[in-house]
Design an enzyme around this catalytic site. Structure first.
Site, short mmCIF file in Angstrom:
data_model
loop_
_atom_site.label_atom_id
_atom_site.label_comp_id
_atom_site.label_asym_id
_atom_site.label_seq_id
_atom_site.Cartn_x
_atom_site.Cartn_y
_atom_site.Cartn_z
N GLU A 27 0.69 -1.26 -0.19
CA GLU A 27 -0.04 0.12 -0.01
C GLU A 27 1.08 1.34 -0.24
OE1 GLU A 27 -3.11 0.16 -0.59
OE2 GLU A 27 -3.80 -1.98 -0.13
N ASP A 36 -6.37 6.51 -5.99
CA ASP A 36 -5.95 5.15 -6.46
C ASP A 36 -5.89 5.17 -7.94
OD1 ASP A 36 -8.30 4.16 -6.92
OD2 ASP A 36 -8.22 2.67 -5.21
#
Length: 155
Positions: A27, A36
């Site tokens: 992450e 994202d």
């Protein structure tokens, strides 16, 4: 065993501490919110639930969100995983569920195989199927799933 007792037992077995470095590695830490790959506002270590563009968090806040989100992933999984698993198997599943969500994880072919009594050598490789986001195969997800697979198999 009730879900809350099961979650406590799994956490005590160290599954979350084993999963945390995997989640953190893939992450990454970003203290300022970003979009994202599929345009979802995200902050810290992949936190999306309360993220909004323009938001910033301290490292301590990000670490707390990571703990909370991992606990939530574990709780969601504990409600649908029927057999007893090894801590490394739980860790792999927590990392995966952290990324895809407990709903998707619990409704998956992987979970059907696991709960039907398949051996880890049969259900762990299902992780490799989860490499798409927004309809596109992402290299980062390929690498993450391979790491989760190796963890799941105890390698």
């Amino acid at each position: 065993m009730r879900v809350s007792k099961r979650v406590a037992a799994i956490a005590a077995a160290g599954a979350l501490s084993v999963a945390a470095p995997v989640v953190m590695q893939f992450e990454g830490l970003r203290t300022t919110a970003y979009l994202d790959p599929i345009q979802i506002p995200t902050v810290c270590y992949g936190h999306t639930l309360t993220a909004s563009m323009g938001q910033t968090k301290s490292v301590a806040e990000c670490e707390q969100l990571l703990r909370d989100d991992m606990q939530q992933a574990l709780t969601g999984l504990a409600a649908c995983v029927e057999p007893e698993l090894q801590p490394h198997e739980w860790a792999a599943l927590v990392s995966w569920s952290y990324n895809v969500g407990a709903g998707a994880a619990c409704g998956s072919t992987l979970m059907r195989k696991l709960n039907a009594g398949a051996a880890p050598g049969e259900w762990c490789p299902e992780l490799r199927r989860w490499v798409y986001a927004g309809g596109q195969r992402l290299a980062g997800l390929v690498r993450r799933r391979e790491a989760e697979l190796q963890l799941c198999l105890g390698r």
